[in-house]
Scaffold this motif. Structure first.
Motif, PDB file in Angstrom:
ATOM      1  N   LEU A   7       0.806  -1.216   0.000  1.00 51.19           N
ATOM      2  CA  LEU A   7       0.000   0.000   0.000  1.00 51.19           C
ATOM      3  C   LEU A   7       0.839   1.267   0.000  1.00 51.19           C
ATOM      4  N   SER A   8       2.128   1.137  -0.226  1.00 50.22           N
ATOM      5  CA  SER A   8       2.975   2.324  -0.358  1.00 50.22           C
ATOM      6  C   SER A   8       2.445   3.177  -1.509  1.00 50.22           C
ATOM      7  N   GLY A   9       2.306   4.457  -1.264  1.00 48.56           N
ATOM      8  CA  GLY A   9       1.777   5.340  -2.294  1.00 48.56           C
ATOM      9  C   GLY A   9       0.268   5.502  -2.240  1.00 48.56           C
ATOM     10  N   PHE A  10      -0.373   4.855  -1.260  1.00 51.40           N
ATOM     11  CA  PHE A  10      -1.809   5.020  -1.076  1.00 51.40           C
ATOM     12  C   PHE A  10      -2.093   5.694   0.266  1.00 51.40           C
ATOM     13  N   GLY A  11      -3.144   6.514   0.278  1.00 50.75           N
ATOM     14  CA  GLY A  11      -3.595   7.143   1.511  1.00 50.75           C
ATOM     15  C   GLY A  11      -5.006   6.686   1.842  1.00 50.75           C
ATOM     16  N   ILE A  12      -5.257   6.447   3.101  1.00 51.81           N
ATOM     17  CA  ILE A  12      -6.581   6.015   3.547  1.00 51.81           C
ATOM     18  C   ILE A  12      -7.062   7.020   4.583  1.00 51.81           C
ATOM     19  N   ALA A  13      -8.135   7.725   4.241  1.00 51.48           N
ATOM     20  CA  ALA A  13      -8.700   8.743   5.128  1.00 51.48           C
ATOM     21  C   ALA A  13      -9.938   8.181   5.814  1.00 51.48           C
ATOM     22  N   PHE A  14     -10.077   8.500   7.084  1.00 49.15           N
ATOM     23  CA  PHE A  14     -11.191   8.022   7.889  1.00 49.15           C
ATOM     24  C   PHE A  14     -12.010   9.189   8.416  1.00 49.15           C
ATOM     25  N   ASP A  15     -13.323   9.057   8.351  1.00 54.66           N
ATOM     26  CA  ASP A  15     -14.197   9.918   9.136  1.00 54.66           C
ATOM     27  C   ASP A  15     -13.936   9.597  10.605  1.00 54.66           C
ATOM     28  N   LEU A  16     -14.367  10.476  11.496  1.00 52.50           N
ATOM     29  CA  LEU A  16     -14.093  10.273  12.926  1.00 52.50           C
ATOM     30  C   LEU A  16     -15.321   9.775  13.694  1.00 52.50           C
ATOM     31  N   ASP A  17     -16.318  10.632  13.880  1.00 53.44           N
ATOM     32  CA  ASP A  17     -17.494  10.254  14.666  1.00 53.44           C
ATOM     33  C   ASP A  17     -18.285   9.158  13.965  1.00 53.44           C
ATOM     34  N   GLY A  18     -18.453   8.027  14.621  1.00 46.48           N
ATOM     35  CA  GLY A  18     -19.227   6.936  14.051  1.00 46.48           C
ATOM     36  C   GLY A  18     -18.452   6.040  13.122  1.00 46.48           C
ATOM     37  N   THR A  19     -17.207   6.403  12.838  1.00 46.74           N
ATOM     38  CA  THR A  19     -16.359   5.568  11.987  1.00 46.74           C
ATOM     39  C   THR A  19     -15.171   5.060  12.797  1.00 46.74           C
ATOM     40  N   LEU A  20     -14.316   5.955  13.240  1.00 45.56           N
ATOM     41  CA  LEU A  20     -13.197   5.552  14.089  1.00 45.56           C
ATOM     42  C   LEU A  20     -13.640   5.345  15.533  1.00 45.56           C
ATOM     43  N   VAL A  21     -14.474   6.249  16.005  1.00 48.62           N
ATOM     44  CA  VAL A  21     -14.779   6.298  17.439  1.00 48.62           C
ATOM     45  C   VAL A  21     -16.283   6.369  17.684  1.00 48.62           C
ATOM     46  N   GLU A  22     -16.737   5.608  18.657  1.00 52.16           N
ATOM     47  CA  GLU A  22     -18.112   5.685  19.153  1.00 52.16           C
ATOM     48  C   GLU A  22     -18.187   6.890  20.089  1.00 52.16           C
ATOM     49  N   THR A  23     -18.599   8.020  19.541  1.00 56.55           N
ATOM     50  CA  THR A  23     -18.640   9.276  20.301  1.00 56.55           C
ATOM     51  C   THR A  23     -20.035   9.649  20.760  1.00 56.55           C
ATOM     52  N   ALA A  24     -21.047   8.916  20.302  1.00 58.85           N
ATOM     53  CA  ALA A  24     -22.435   9.302  20.583  1.00 58.85           C
ATOM     54  C   ALA A  24     -22.745   9.472  22.069  1.00 58.85           C
TER      55      ALA A  24
END
Length: 228
Positions: A7-24
Motif C-alpha cells: 500500500l505504499s503510495g496510497f492514503g486512507i482517510a477516515f471519518d471520525l465520529d461513528g467511523t473511528l470512534v463511538e462518540t455518541a
C-alpha cells in the motif's frame, strides 16, 4: 489475517465520529445537559444517535423541536458555545474506538499506507479526542471542517488530507459511515468503504460504496479487494 498488497503510495482517510470512534454517548450526554439547563426534556439516545455527525447546532435544534419548545436563532448561538465547552470537558468520558480498529490501522500502516482523518468535527476537538484515546500518532493528517474552505462533501476536504500526506487525490480511499462520506468520495472520484455501525440516517441500500463492512476486522480484506 488478510495479506494486504503493498500500500505504499496510497492514503486512507477516515471519518471520525461513528467511523473511528463511538462518540455518541458523550455528544448526546452533552446535549442533554444543555437541554436540562433550559428545562427541556432529554432527547432519547436512539433517536439522537443517527444525528450525531450533523454538528452541535443541528442537535440542539432537534432537541428543542422534539420537545416542541420554541428556540430562537439568538438563543442558539450561546448554546452552541456552551455545548462545545461542556463537550470538551467530557470528550473521552464514554467515547471509545470501535472494536478491531487499532489492529486494522496497524495492519494498514505495516503494508505502507498513509493514514488521515477527514472529519467535519472541529480540528482541535478531533485532535484532543484522538490524543486522549491514544490514536493520534497513527495519522499523518487530521483535517477538521474548520481547516478547509469547504468541508465534506466537498472534494477539497479530502484533497487537503492527500496534500498533507504528500499524495495525489486519486491515490486516496475514504472510510466513513454516512451519506456525507459517500458523496465526498464520489465528488473526489475515489473508492469509499462504509461501516454499518455508525451514525447514518440514510439507508445503506441507497448508496453503492466499494465495500460495506460490519466490523473493522473486515477492513483489510475490503481494501485488498478494491486495490488488487
Amino acid at each position: 489475517m488478510t495479506t494486504l498488497p503493498d500500500l505504499s503510495g496510497f492514503g486512507i482517510a477516515f471519518d471520525l465520529d461513528g467511523t473511528l470512534v463511538e462518540t455518541a454517548p458523550d455528544i448526546i450526554g452533552t446535549l442533554n445537559t444543555i437541554l436540562a439547563e433550559y428545562d427541556v426534556p432529554p432527547f432519547p439516545y436512539e433517536a439522537a444517535r443517527s444525528l450525531v455527525g450533523r454538528g452541535a447546532r443541528s442537535l440542539i435544534q432537534r432537541g428543542f423541536a422534539a420537545a416542541n419548545v420554541p428556540l430562537s436563532e439568538e438563543a442558539e448561538l450561546p448554546m452552541v458555545g456552551r455545548f462545545l465547552d461542556l463537550y470538551r470537558e467530557r470528550i473521552d468520558q464514554e467515547s471509545h474506538a470501535f472494536a478491531g480498529l487499532e489492529g486494522a490501522l496497524d495492519q494498514l500502516r505495516a503494508a505502507g499506507a498513509r493514514l488521515a482523518v477527514c472529519t467535519n468535527k472541529p480540528t482541535a476537538l478531533s485532535e484532543l479526542l484522538l490524543t486522549k484515546l491514544g490514536l493520534i500518532e497513527r495519522f499523518g493528517s487530521v483535517r477538521g471542517a474548520d481547516s478547509v474552505p469547504l468541508k465534506k462533501p466537498d472534494r477539497g476536504h479530502l484533497k487537503a488530507c492527500a496534500v498533507d500526506l504528500g499524495l495525489p487525490l486519486d491515490k486516496m480511499l475514504l472510510i466513513g459511515d454516512s451519506e456525507t462520506d459517500y458523496l465526498t468520495a464520489q465528488n473526489a472520484g475515489v473508492p469509499c468503504v462504509l461501516v454499518s455501525f455508525g451514525y447514518c440516517d440514510t439507508p445503506m441500500e441507497a448508496m453503492s460504496p466499494a465495500a460495506l463492512i460490519d466490523h473493522f476486522d473486515e477492513l483489510p480484506t475490503a481494501i485488498a479487494s478494491i486495490l488488487r
